[in-house]
Design a protein around this motif. Sequence first.
Motif, PDB file in Angstrom:
ATOM      1  N   TYR A 285      13.925  11.688   0.256  1.00 50.72           N
ATOM      2  CA  TYR A 285      14.060  10.459   1.685  1.00 50.72           C
ATOM      3  C   TYR A 285      13.219   9.733   2.050  1.00 50.72           C
ATOM      4  O   TYR A 285      13.732   8.908   2.778  1.00 50.72           O
ATOM      5  N   ILE A 286      12.005   9.685   2.308  1.00 52.42           N
ATOM      6  CA  ILE A 286      11.298   8.554   2.045  1.00 52.42           C
ATOM      7  C   ILE A 286      10.887   7.525   1.760  1.00 52.42           C
ATOM      8  O   ILE A 286      11.050   6.023   2.167  1.00 52.42           O
ATOM      9  N   LYS A 287      11.460   8.338   0.315  1.00 50.47           N
ATOM     10  CA  LYS A 287      11.508   7.080  -0.381  1.00 50.47           C
ATOM     11  C   LYS A 287      12.977   5.757  -0.798  1.00 50.47           C
ATOM     12  O   LYS A 287      12.851   4.733  -0.531  1.00 50.47           O
ATOM     13  N   LYS A 288      13.511   6.978  -0.377  1.00 47.37           N
ATOM     14  CA  LYS A 288      15.286   6.536   0.191  1.00 47.37           C
ATOM     15  C   LYS A 288      14.640   5.343   1.736  1.00 47.37           C
ATOM     16  O   LYS A 288      16.129   4.090   1.994  1.00 47.37           O
ATOM     17  N   TYR A 289      14.088   5.457   2.446  1.00 49.10           N
ATOM     18  CA  TYR A 289      13.675   5.266   3.645  1.00 49.10           C
ATOM     19  C   TYR A 289      13.181   3.956   3.139  1.00 49.10           C
ATOM     20  O   TYR A 289      13.439   2.760   4.187  1.00 49.10           O
ATOM     21  N   ILE A 290      11.983   4.277   3.116  1.00 55.48           N
ATOM     22  CA  ILE A 290      11.588   2.424   3.070  1.00 55.48           C
ATOM     23  C   ILE A 290      12.415   1.342   1.727  1.00 55.48           C
ATOM     24  O   ILE A 290      12.277   0.459   2.354  1.00 55.48           O
ATOM     25  N   GLU A 291      13.530   2.461   0.867  1.00 59.13           N
ATOM     26  CA  GLU A 291      14.077   1.176   0.302  1.00 59.13           C
ATOM     27  C   GLU A 291      14.835   0.530   0.869  1.00 59.13           C
ATOM     28  O   GLU A 291      15.214  -0.923   0.839  1.00 59.13           O
ATOM     29  N   LEU A 292      15.564   1.011   2.033  1.00 58.58           N
ATOM     30  CA  LEU A 292      16.417   0.137   3.392  1.00 58.58           C
ATOM     31  C   LEU A 292      15.958  -0.312   4.070  1.00 58.58           C
ATOM     32  O   LEU A 292      15.796  -1.345   4.133  1.00 58.58           O
ATOM     33  N   GLU A 293      14.349  -0.092   4.863  1.00 59.18           N
ATOM     34  CA  GLU A 293      13.830  -1.104   5.522  1.00 59.18           C
ATOM     35  C   GLU A 293      13.382  -2.322   4.585  1.00 59.18           C
ATOM     36  O   GLU A 293      12.789  -3.049   5.213  1.00 59.18           O
ATOM     37  N   THR A 294      12.860  -1.733   3.487  1.00 57.52           N
ATOM     38  CA  THR A 294      12.459  -2.723   2.606  1.00 57.52           C
ATOM     39  C   THR A 294      13.321  -4.209   2.412  1.00 57.52           C
ATOM     40  O   THR A 294      12.981  -5.025   2.619  1.00 57.52           O
ATOM     41  N   THR A 295      14.590  -3.498   2.083  1.00 59.69           N
ATOM     42  CA  THR A 295      15.619  -4.371   2.306  1.00 59.69           C
ATOM     43  C   THR A 295      16.102  -5.617   3.083  1.00 59.69           C
ATOM     44  O   THR A 295      16.272  -6.748   3.496  1.00 59.69           O
ATOM     45  N   ILE A 296      15.902  -4.507   4.289  1.00 62.22           N
ATOM     46  CA  ILE A 296      15.963  -5.462   5.904  1.00 62.22           C
ATOM     47  C   ILE A 296      14.805  -6.491   6.004  1.00 62.22           C
ATOM     48  O   ILE A 296      15.793  -7.567   6.540  1.00 62.22           O
ATOM     49  N   LEU A 297      13.800  -5.239   5.979  1.00 62.72           N
ATOM     50  CA  LEU A 297      12.352  -7.056   5.943  1.00 62.72           C
ATOM     51  C   LEU A 297      12.971  -7.928   5.206  1.00 62.72           C
ATOM     52  O   LEU A 297      12.385  -9.363   5.530  1.00 62.72           O
ATOM     53  N   ASN A 298      12.987  -7.710   4.271  1.00 62.94           N
ATOM     54  CA  ASN A 298      13.614  -8.427   2.969  1.00 62.94           C
ATOM     55  C   ASN A 298      14.887  -9.517   3.705  1.00 62.94           C
ATOM     56  O   ASN A 298      14.410 -11.187   3.655  1.00 62.94           O
ATOM     57  N   VAL A 299      16.094  -8.758   4.130  1.00 65.57           N
ATOM     58  CA  VAL A 299      16.656  -9.922   4.702  1.00 65.57           C
ATOM     59  C   VAL A 299      16.257 -10.998   5.723  1.00 65.57           C
ATOM     60  O   VAL A 299      17.223 -12.136   6.295  1.00 65.57           O
ATOM     61  N   MET A 300      15.666  -9.997   6.717  1.00 61.52           N
ATOM     62  CA  MET A 300      14.977 -10.621   7.661  1.00 61.52           C
ATOM     63  C   MET A 300      13.771 -11.842   7.795  1.00 61.52           C
ATOM     64  O   MET A 300      14.267 -12.790   8.009  1.00 61.52           O
TER      65      MET A 300
ATOM     66  N   ARG B  51       1.039  -1.618  -0.531  1.00 58.59           N
ATOM     67  CA  ARG B  51       0.134  -0.148   0.593  1.00 58.59           C
ATOM     68  C   ARG B  51       0.452   1.500  -0.255  1.00 58.59           C
ATOM     69  O   ARG B  51       0.822   2.391  -0.838  1.00 58.59           O
ATOM     70  N   ILE B  52       1.804   1.012   0.874  1.00 57.48           N
ATOM     71  CA  ILE B  52       2.546   2.472   0.470  1.00 57.48           C
ATOM     72  C   ILE B  52       3.694   2.981  -0.533  1.00 57.48           C
ATOM     73  O   ILE B  52       3.317   3.372  -1.174  1.00 57.48           O
ATOM     74  N   ILE B  53       4.251   1.073  -1.666  1.00 59.12           N
ATOM     75  CA  ILE B  53       4.852   1.650  -1.850  1.00 59.12           C
ATOM     76  C   ILE B  53       4.154   2.209  -3.636  1.00 59.12           C
ATOM     77  O   ILE B  53       3.894   3.336  -4.468  1.00 59.12           O
ATOM     78  N   SER B  54       2.605   1.499  -3.217  1.00 61.40           N
ATOM     79  CA  SER B  54       1.996   1.987  -4.512  1.00 61.40           C
ATOM     80  C   SER B  54       1.186   3.081  -4.442  1.00 61.40           C
ATOM     81  O   SER B  54       1.009   4.127  -5.546  1.00 61.40           O
ATOM     82  N   SER B  55       1.096   4.065  -3.372  1.00 61.31           N
ATOM     83  CA  SER B  55       1.067   5.363  -2.825  1.00 61.31           C
ATOM     84  C   SER B  55       1.931   6.365  -3.571  1.00 61.31           C
ATOM     85  O   SER B  55       1.665   7.357  -3.640  1.00 61.31           O
ATOM     86  N   PHE B  56       2.808   5.903  -3.814  1.00 56.89           N
ATOM     87  CA  PHE B  56       4.186   6.996  -4.294  1.00 56.89           C
ATOM     88  C   PHE B  56       4.128   7.490  -5.458  1.00 56.89           C
ATOM     89  O   PHE B  56       3.440   6.927  -6.773  1.00 56.89           O
ATOM     90  N   ASN B  57       5.079   8.409  -5.968  1.00 50.64           N
ATOM     91  CA  ASN B  57       4.140   8.848  -6.675  1.00 50.64           C
ATOM     92  C   ASN B  57       5.881  10.571  -7.088  1.00 50.64           C
ATOM     93  O   ASN B  57       6.600  10.131  -6.218  1.00 50.64           O
ATOM     94  N   LYS B  58       5.840  11.282  -7.490  1.00 45.33           N
ATOM     95  CA  LYS B  58       6.604  12.467  -8.460  1.00 45.33           C
ATOM     96  C   LYS B  58       6.894  12.982  -7.549  1.00 45.33           C
ATOM     97  O   LYS B  58       8.104  13.394  -7.255  1.00 45.33           O
TER      98      LYS B  58
END
Length: 307
Positions: free
Chosen positions: A175-190, A163-170
């Motif tokens: 910085y929100i996008k960069k944070y979500i990219e990092l959080e996504t990576t951490i969640l996927n590794v875990m 839901r968060i990713i689908s709400s992204f736009n131009k």
Amino acid sequence: MDISFVSGVMSGSIDRLLSPSHLKSFEKISRKDFLSLLKTHQYGRASESHIDTIMLEEELKHRQFLESLIDKNHLIFKVLYLTFDHLFLSNLMKSYHLGLTYNKFTNSLSNFNEERYEDYILNGVSGLLDLEDISFLDYIKLETSQLDAQGISDRVIKMLHDRIISSFNKKTDSYIKKYIELETTILNVMLLIRSIKYNKNLEYLEKNILSGGMIDKHILMELFDKSLTEIGNYLSLHFDVALTDTFKYVGKPNFLDILNDAFNEYRQNHLEDLSFQSLGFATVLHYTILKRDEMRVLKEKYYQIKE
């Protein structure tokens, strides 16, 4: 909303966090004195005397502080309170599907109308819920209906993340996008490591991988057949030595906790680098993470007191 003003307020707030010497003062005292000292630092509400409740109240105060500066419907709240949204909905679904006792841990800190959601799921009362909420809850019920507790948890976080990713736009803050990219990576590794340690299959991993991280889905799936040490070696492409060094503890029963702590430290350092630029929502993200870490440290110190 003037994001420059918000950023300035957040930068000033960081200076009001407890210093190392303040945190040190919470050591070698009784639990009663600990709680009294917390109140001198205006933690929680004056009427509360249980450490967990005090910390929830402090988190609520922080949210109210943010809402005084930022529209409560802004995407930043879905990002910052994703953990509370996940905790609330996964507990609700575990109670509904598995018959587990429903425990309310979030204290209205999620982005949902918790009482109305509880009434609908647990009592079948739609009340004042709108059709969009009902459709959302029915979809979650369907998607989690054949899963165990861990499966429900992983599926709910994926649905909230999507839901968060689908709400992204131009116009979405970079910085929100960069944070979500990092959080996504951490969640996927875990997720990858939990899937290996708890003998989940490759299909389980594939269904629950989150999109938008630094590591592509096909690489995560290839790593599924590797040892944890080999996974740690691969992660050196994306993370620093301080984090990948934690993989020397793969044989310890609390390895997941050790790795999670390492990710927390990496996240803090990453956000600190971004917030120094004082642009966008970086300082909001950084201050919130620092505040939560302060609360975590205080809780650990409290429960380490032997009485």
